[in-house]
Design a protein around this motif. Structure first.
Motif, PDB file in Angstrom:
ATOM      1  N   GLY A  65       0.776  -1.179  -0.035  1.00 12.66           N
ATOM      2  CA  GLY A  65       0.066  -0.035  -0.084  1.00 12.66           C
ATOM      3  C   GLY A  65       0.816   1.394   0.054  1.00 12.66           C
ATOM      4  O   GLY A  65       2.054   1.020  -0.380  1.00 12.66           O
ATOM      5  N   ASN A  66       0.453   2.588   0.230  1.00 17.15           N
ATOM      6  CA  ASN A  66       0.726   3.679   0.054  1.00 17.15           C
ATOM      7  C   ASN A  66       2.066   3.680   1.204  1.00 17.15           C
ATOM      8  O   ASN A  66       2.067   3.272   2.392  1.00 17.15           O
ATOM      9  CB  ASN A  66      -0.185   4.948   0.780  1.00 17.15           C
ATOM     10  N   LYS A  67       3.274   4.145   0.671  1.00 17.69           N
ATOM     11  CA  LYS A  67       4.395   4.403   1.445  1.00 17.69           C
ATOM     12  C   LYS A  67       4.979   2.802   2.069  1.00 17.69           C
ATOM     13  O   LYS A  67       5.594   3.043   3.104  1.00 17.69           O
ATOM     14  CB  LYS A  67       4.325   5.512   2.538  1.00 17.69           C
ATOM     15  N   GLU A  68       4.533   1.907   1.119  1.00 11.07           N
ATOM     16  CA  GLU A  68       5.030   0.507   1.872  1.00 11.07           C
ATOM     17  C   GLU A  68       5.987  -0.087   0.915  1.00 11.07           C
ATOM     18  O   GLU A  68       5.958   0.669  -0.385  1.00 11.07           O
ATOM     19  CB  GLU A  68       3.841  -0.440   2.023  1.00 11.07           C
ATOM     20  N   VAL A  69       6.726  -0.906   1.222  1.00 13.24           N
ATOM     21  CA  VAL A  69       8.087  -1.461   0.636  1.00 13.24           C
ATOM     22  C   VAL A  69       8.029  -2.953   0.470  1.00 13.24           C
ATOM     23  O   VAL A  69       7.437  -3.512   1.200  1.00 13.24           O
ATOM     24  CB  VAL A  69       9.410  -1.212   1.176  1.00 13.24           C
ATOM     25  N   THR A  70       7.948  -3.428  -0.684  1.00 10.69           N
ATOM     26  CA  THR A  70       7.948  -4.809  -1.128  1.00 10.69           C
ATOM     27  C   THR A  70       9.176  -5.648  -0.269  1.00 10.69           C
ATOM     28  O   THR A  70       9.815  -4.791   0.180  1.00 10.69           O
ATOM     29  CB  THR A  70       8.294  -5.377  -2.667  1.00 10.69           C
ATOM     30  N   PRO A  71       8.850  -6.909   0.396  1.00  4.38           N
ATOM     31  CA  PRO A  71       9.572  -7.673   1.180  1.00  4.38           C
ATOM     32  C   PRO A  71      11.033  -7.689   0.756  1.00  4.38           C
ATOM     33  O   PRO A  71      12.033  -7.479   1.273  1.00  4.38           O
ATOM     34  CB  PRO A  71       8.938  -9.104   1.244  1.00  4.38           C
ATOM     35  N   ASP A  72      11.268  -7.531  -0.657  1.00  6.87           N
ATOM     36  CA  ASP A  72      12.708  -7.634  -1.308  1.00  6.87           C
ATOM     37  C   ASP A  72      13.429  -6.578  -1.211  1.00  6.87           C
ATOM     38  O   ASP A  72      14.246  -6.379  -1.687  1.00  6.87           O
ATOM     39  CB  ASP A  72      12.643  -8.401  -2.451  1.00  6.87           C
ATOM     40  N   GLY A  73      12.708  -5.352  -0.876  1.00  5.75           N
ATOM     41  CA  GLY A  73      13.242  -3.937  -0.769  1.00  5.75           C
ATOM     42  C   GLY A  73      13.398  -3.229  -2.144  1.00  5.75           C
ATOM     43  O   GLY A  73      13.796  -2.305  -2.279  1.00  5.75           O
ATOM     44  N   GLN A  74      12.746  -4.209  -3.314  1.00  5.69           N
ATOM     45  CA  GLN A  74      12.960  -3.574  -4.741  1.00  5.69           C
ATOM     46  C   GLN A  74      11.967  -2.416  -4.777  1.00  5.69           C
ATOM     47  O   GLN A  74      12.407  -1.264  -5.496  1.00  5.69           O
ATOM     48  CB  GLN A  74      12.655  -4.577  -5.579  1.00  5.69           C
ATOM     49  N   PHE A  75      10.764  -2.475  -4.513  1.00  2.00           N
ATOM     50  CA  PHE A  75       9.711  -1.455  -4.812  1.00  2.00           C
ATOM     51  C   PHE A  75       9.177  -1.078  -3.589  1.00  2.00           C
ATOM     52  O   PHE A  75       8.973  -1.515  -2.636  1.00  2.00           O
ATOM     53  CB  PHE A  75       8.846  -2.313  -5.771  1.00  2.00           C
TER      54      PHE A  75
END
Ligand SMILES: Cc1cc2nc3c(=O)[nH]c(=O)nc-3n(C[C@H](O)[C@H](O)[C@H](O)COP(=O)(O)O)c2cc1C
Ligand code: SF4
Ligand code: FES
Lengths: 697, 436, 161
Positions: free
Chosen positions: C107-117
């Motif tokens: 969601g908003n201002k969240e990061v994918t677990p792998d830190g990529q996106f």
């Protein structure tokens, strides 16, 4: 003075100096324009929009708190449009504000509550969910409840502009904008509580007072702070014979609304559990409670006996007891006990200053001068730490009138931030540094010199000679420690000087022993210590000495006593005290004590017991005697009685001077200490900034 | 680089170099009479330059449309204080994307304009305040500035004239309010973007408390052409009270959205149909926001109008920043009003009560409303709350939020009513199909 | 706290860009450039910048929390900022935003677990005439559709680390 500007407000003609703000012009015409963020003496904000007014030939409503008057201006403050605008501001303000006045700590003295009542709509059209945030504790003193905050920025301004501390900031933006403390979740500051005092709503509240009582349940007594020599007026809120809070919201007194942590919160020593409730007497090696009659007759007996056989009696007076008590004590010693061995803890060389001035009383600055004069020289003092109110005055002077300040100190001080010159030199080299400033100082139109305890005896003479040689009007302040340090000297708690600094020799007497000499005298037969604690750092040599102590607590000195009388505190008695600038003010009893008695009464009862005729011992009677007998003390009664301040200064004839530097030493208290007394203040002991330090900037 | 095809109807003055190879380079600039205006200006008296500016009838392109020459005239040239030229490149008004192109494709035009302003008010330094999102433009501008220094067009003794001028770029970091001139100056001084109490205006007390000319990028970019070809030639391109051309940013439901330079006073319907290729998919026009999100919306029937400051204020809207947002029949006006209010609530600096609390309250009501939870009493309330903000806030952001909102409820009340009592948004469906 | 030589050079140049005694003007650029290098505005950075510019940390924090591009938490290697403001909304920005959330599962201002996106719904970024638009870190992408966005995300995933 440029000629006045004429304008019309609500049909009334008003004449005010150019540059006056419309909101103030209106006040002068008796018209109150509501405002939250506007605050006299602080930077302009125009944020709350409560003060919008209609001005002829202006398309829209204008904030009167930032609008300077102009000739022929026509202002209307009560038109339907204006009234409607105020209503809407309040409606906006109350959208996220809790509507629980009955439980809010500020209820009853909340500016928002009053405004809503006077200008509001009654009911709100807001039906959305409110945004709740938990209340935060920023220090033992300061609590913050964000939803109640209306963002008037008063606290931020008083802290940065008023105190020079800048511990409060604003974070986030829009509706999430919030006041924030300097150390992410807590405050590290002066803990002065000015932010709480100035907060118009219940957003900032004090840990000492909150939820303990209600404003309307308290009676309020204006008296003088018991701590430092600045002599701030503090208005004590009393409920059920207990002091609930101290403030000076009505801005009466020399200090206006200013109070430091001590004046605002450190009244709590009064109700400390260790307060002495009954006289104590040493019976088989142990101090035990005895009735007053027994203690009084015991002391009277021993004193009369020692006096009869010509034994040495030393008397050590207090820097916190009233002028009346100090005067009566020295009279008791000299007339009653026939001893000149009387002294007290001296923290500044007032005597030498007065001698050097040769009785020029116009050369002594008042606390008003600190706000009004054009230039200042601060020598050997950390004003913000040791004399918070004096520091506040000069800082305000700089903000409002651009006064010029020079500092010569052993380390960095807060005043450096706005000083035109700051010199740091090791102790003892101050005067050379001052000499080096001669040209700049001589170029000033006038000067006020404030000097600390390392400037004494000869140094004081040199400093005054320097000042006189500048060829400009110079006034002086000799900095001293406690609430009546100045009065103790004025009242002659000195072995060589009578009240008003008249040498004892004038009365055909021999100068007596000084404080260290008294304690060191092997043949001392009696020692009478009133409101002082010399045995913290000194030894009493004579084991045989019969020791009598009057105090609030069982101090080191009291523990050595044969008889201890429980004394009333400054907040439990009347009388007068004299502040660092020689301003006499009246103490007004706020609460009554059980068990203890005012020192003056104890003196009186002892005198009676000893069959001495030292005159009536009511504060008023003694003050009358002081006004007649002590040089410079015939101050106008009405001023004093109505809680005003009047400066005293021994005019005429040079005063006697000290030649003993060793006798003068400041206790070097910080913002968070107050001699032995601070040990008994929960507040002072609770703040993490304690003990604090001098010369850290 | 260009992001849309030019239109044959354009009158290219500020954009004349767009599309030239390497148009941002100093060589291209010089090859197309770049810095000719500066050379000319160096030989003119300040009053003469100002006179040409007056004749150009150039009005501020940042939104307010204040005559540039008059603003420059307010600067106390003789003041002992240093003076500054500040270019407002914060470009944050929703619907606006023109300054970006001017800086990307012709940075030297802006630099030259700022220097000429410097000559008029005796300023020797300038700052270009660029919104943080435009990082790539800072790189382009810094390159252009470096080139200009190398070749003696910036710095000490410019072109041997004895005139000195230093120029710097300064990045913002995400705040619409920092486009407001006094908040911008606070931000330039490293502070929160809180507007200043005015008066005094920047012309007298601006950057670093010194007299300052603060103009929009487009305004300053128009200056070289004015000095080069004369004020009259420029004004003649527009209408008597609205000199020259301006960059219109057409966006939304048109076939050829884009930024087009057109004469002031160009007819809005023609702009949509002939320049932007008409409303897309042959749909009907519903409404247009003529000058960026803070301008009151125009209904389709109000759109046969000349796009200049005066005609639009007569129509109770504004020319604003030239952001023409076109909305077709499938557009939900409640959703549009909500989105715009979300923006202002997000961007309110929070300084004053009516803007801080008003935008939040309105956002909450409109959100509930669009979710079908609206109540009949909300409709008048929305208008009243907006009116309670109007003209009473500390800076014009409050007005910028209130004005469109008032226009939306007044002009599209029926659509608000259509959302009442739990009804789903009647446009959601139509909305979706637009994507396909 | 230490920065890369270029960063130090940048700061050096910055502080010289303003009139004497006005070094505080460098605050916002310094914070943003430093954030680009270290990923977020850390407490250390706040203290360091406060020290260098001679202001208090709470003043710096006031600034950090005011500007929406300055952030205290790091975002992904590719920070996708999707505009949903009016022009983008009218051309599918909202749907693009919802699609991106579903696609990346954040969601908003969240990061994918792998830190990529990471994702952020942003206000108008000045691309209205070429909407819907997004920014990947500082790079603009115009005329986006969910399909184009998918391809963009894939190509970024494949991009050499
Ligand atoms: C909330 C708000 C945001 C603004 N944003 C911008 C902006 O992004 N760019 C701009 O040039 N002007 C903006 N302005 C207008 C500026 O305050 C100022 O009037 C303008 O930059 C002056 O330049 P001009 O006279 O050349 O138009 C804004 C005004 C307000 C009230
Ligand atoms: S400054 Fe001194 S007198 Fe004033 S409140 Fe503080 S301690 Fe009391
Ligand atoms: S509205 Fe999305 S870029 Fe302007």
């Amino acid at each position: 003075m440029a000629d006045l500007v004429r304008l019309e407000i609500d049909g009334r003609m008003v004449e005010v100096p150019p540059g006056t703000l419309v909101i103030n012009a209106a006040k002068q015409a008796g018209i109150e324009i509501p405002a939250f963020c506007y605050y006299e003496g602080l930077a302009l904000q125009a944020a709350c929009r409560m003060c919008l007014v209609e001005v002829e030939r202006m398309p829209k409503l204008i904030a009167s708190c930032t609008l300077p008057v102009s000739e022929g201006m026509v202002v209307r403050t009560e038109t339907p449009q204006v009234v409607e605008a105020r209503k809407s501001m309040l409606e906006f303000l109350l959208t996220n504000h809790p509507l629980d006045c009955p439980v809010c700590d500020k209820g009853g003295e909340c500016e928002l509550q009053d405004m809503a009542f006077r200008y509001g709509t009654g009911e709100s059209r807001f039906t959305e969910v409110k945004h709740h945030v938990e209340e935060q504790q920023w220090s033992p003193v300061v609590f913050f409840d964000a939803p109640r905050c209306i963002l008037c920025y008063r606290c931020v301004r008083i802290c940065s502009e008023g105190m020079g501390v800048s511990a409060l900031g604003v974070i986030n933006r829009g509706a999430s904008a919030e006041i924030a403390p300097n150390c992410d979740d807590h405050l590290e500051c002066d803990e002065c509580g000015m932010c709480i005092d100035i907060c118009p709503v219940g957003a900032l509240t004090s840990g000492m007072y909150r939820y303990k009582t209600r404003p309307w349940e308290m009676k309020h007594e204006g008296t003088v702070c018991a701590h430092c020599s600045n002599g701030c007026k503090t208005t004590l809120g009393v409920y059920d014979n207990r002091i609930m809070r101290g403030n000076n919201r009505d801005r009466s007194g020399i200090n206006g609304e200013f109070l430091c942590i001590k004046g605002r919160y450190a009244f709590d020593f009064v109700s400390h559990p260790e307060r002495l409730q009954s006289p104590l007497m040493k019976i088989d090696g142990r101090l035990q409670e005895v009735p007053w009659s027994q203690a009084l007759s015991a002391v009277a007996g021993r004193f009369s006996e020692i006096k009869a056989r010509g034994g040495k009696i030393g008397v050590i007076g207090s820097t916190r007891t009233t002028n009346e008590e100090n005067y009566y004590l020295q009279k008791f010693a000299r007339v009653g006990l026939g001893t000149n061995h009387i002294d007290h803890h001296r923290s500044g060389d007032v005597a030498t200053l007065l001698t050097a001035l040769g009785g020029r009383s116009d050369a002594l600055a008042t606390t008003d001068d600190l706000y009004g004069r054009k230039a200042f020289l601060i020598v050997a003092a950390d004003l913000a730490q040791q004399h918070p109110f004096l520091a506040f005055q000069i800082r305000a002077n700089w903000r409002h009138h651009n006064c010029r300040t020079y500092t010569v100190t052993p380390g960095p001080v807060r005043e450096d931030s706005y000083a035109v010159r700051s010199v740091q030199v090791p102790e003892g080299e101050e005067l050379d540094a001052v000499e080096a400033l001669r040209d700049s100082l001589a170029a000033e139109p006038e000067l006020v010199v404030l000097f600390g305890d390392t400037i004494k005896c000869d140094a004081v003479r040199r400093l005054v000679a320097f000042g006189d040689s500048l060829g400009i009007p110079v006034k002086y302040v000799c900095l001293v420690d406690y609430s009546n340090s100045r009065g103790a000297m004025d009242m002659g708690l000195l072995p060589d000087l009578l009240p008003g600094y008249r040498p004892v020799t004038e009365a055909g007497l021999e100068p007596g022993m000084t404080l260290p000499e008294i304690l060191a005298a092997p043949d001392l037969a009696g020692l009478w210590v009133v409101g002082a604690n010399p045995l913290t750092n000194k030894q009493l040599v004579s084991d045989a000495a019969f020791v009598v102590v009057q105090d609030l607590f069982l101090t080191e000195t009291a523990q050595r006593a044969d008889v201890v009388f429980p004394a009333a505190s400054a907040y439990e008695k009347s009388g007068t005290v004299t502040n660092v600038c020689g301003e006499v003010q009246r103490l007004k009893r706020a609460v009554s004590v059980t068990g203890a008695k005012p020192d003056l009464e104890i003196f009186g009862l002892l005198a009676k017991e000893m069959k001495l005729d030292l005159g009536i011992w009511t504060p008023d009677a003694v003050f009358k005697e002081i006004r007649d007998a002590v040089r410079g003390y015939n101050v106008p009664l009405p001023v004093i009685v109505t809680g005003g301040a009047s400066q005293t200064a021994p005019e005429g004839g040079p005063a006697g001077a000290t030649s003993r530097p060793d006798l003068i030493q400041s206790a070097r208290d910080t913002l968070f200490t107050s001699g032995s007394l601070s040990r008994f203040s929960k507040t002072l002991n609770s703040v993490t900034e304690r003990p604090g330090a001098l010369y850290r900037g | 680089m260009l992001y849309n095809e030019p239109s044959p109807l354009e009158v290219k003055v500020l954009t004349r170099r767009f599309g030239l190879p390497d148009s941002a380079s100093l060589d291209t600039y010089l090859a197309s009479d770049g810095y000719a205006a500066l050379r000319k200006a160096l030989g003119m008296k300040p009053e003469e330059i100002l006179e040409q500016m007056k004749r150009s009838v150039l009005r501020g392109r940042g939104g307010a449309g204040f005559p540039a020459a008059m603003k420059w005239g307010f600067v106390p040239r003789s003041s002992p204080k240093p003076k500054y030229i500040v270019a407002n490149a914060d470009e944050s008004e929703p619907g606006t994307c023109k300054d970006r192109l001017l800086m990307e494709n012709d940075p030297h035009q802006l630099i030259e304009g700022m220097m000429i302003a410097g000559l008029v008010v005796d300023a020797h330094a300038g700052y270009i305040y660029i919104r943080g999102e435009y990082r790539y433009l800072i790189e382009i501008l810094d390159r252009a500035i470096a080139e200009a220094y190398e070749r003696g067009y910036l710095g000490k003794n410019i072109l041997g004239s004895g005139f000195d001028f230093d120029l710097y770029t300064h990045t913002g970091a995400g705040a619409y309010e920092c486009g407001e001139e006094s908040a911008l100056l606070e931000s330039l001084e490293g502070k929160r973007g809180i507007p200043r109490i005015r008066p005094p205006f920047p012309a007298v007390v601006g950057a670093f408390q010194c007299p300052t000319v603060l103009n929009n990028v487009e305004t300053l970019s128009a200056v070289p052409a004015i000095i080069r070809d004369g004020g009259v030639a420029f004004s003649a391109l527009g209408t008597p009270k609205n000199g020259g051309t301006r960059l219109f940013c057409i966006s939304g439901h048109v076939n050829k959205p884009g930024v087009y330079e057109l004469p002031m006073g160009f007819n809005l319907l023609r702009m949509i149909d002939e320049v932007a290729g008409g409303v897309r998919d042959g749909r009907k026009l519903k409404a247009v926001i003529p000058g960026g999100s803070s301008c009151p919306v125009l209904k389709a029937e109000e759109c046969d109008i000349a796009m200049d400051f005066d005609s639009l204020s007569k129509a109770k809207s504004m020319l604003g920043s030239g952001g023409v947002v076109v909305m077709d029949e499938a557009t939900c006006m409640v959703k549009a009003a909500l989105r715009i209010m979300r923006f202002y609530a997000h961007e309110s600096c929070g300084w004053c009560i009516p803007c801080r609390e008003g935008t939040l309250w309105l956002r909450k009501i409109l959100t509930r409303f669009h979710e079908g939870q609206g109540r009949p009493s909300d409709i008048p309330l929305i208008g009243e709350l907006a009116k309670n903000m109007l003209g009473r806030t500390f800076c014009p952001l409050g007005d910028a939020a209130a004005m469109p909102t008032i226009s939306f409820v007044e002009k599209f009340r029926d659509e608000f009513e259509a959302h009442l009592d739990g009804k789903p948004c009647p446009f959601e469906e139509a909305d979706r199909t637009v994507l396909a | 706290m230490t920065f890369s030589p270029d960063m130090e050079a940048k700061f050096e140049k910055l502080v010289r860009s303003y009139p004497p005694g006005r070094q505080r003007s460098a605050l916002i650029p310094m914070l943003l450039y430093a954030q680009d290098e270290i990923g977020s505005v850390t407490p250390e950075l706040v203290d360091e910048v406060a020290r260098r510019l001679g202001i208090t940390p709470v003043e710096v924090d006031g600034v950090v929390t005011y500007y929406s591009m300055l952030r205290k938490k790091p975002m992904g290697k590719y920070h996708l900022q999707i505009c949903t403001n009016i022009s983008c909304m009218l051309t599918g920005g909202t749907e693009l935003w919802e699609h991106a959330c579903r696609k990346l599962g954040i969601g908003n201002k969240e990061v994918t677990p792998d830190g990529q996106f990471s994702l952020e719904e942003v206000e108008c970024i000045g691309a209205c005439s070429w909407a819907p638009a997004i920014q990947v870190n500082y790079d603009f992408q115009h005329h986006l559709t969910p399909e184009k966005l998918d391809r963009l995300i894939e190509s970024l995933r494949k991009a050499p680390q």
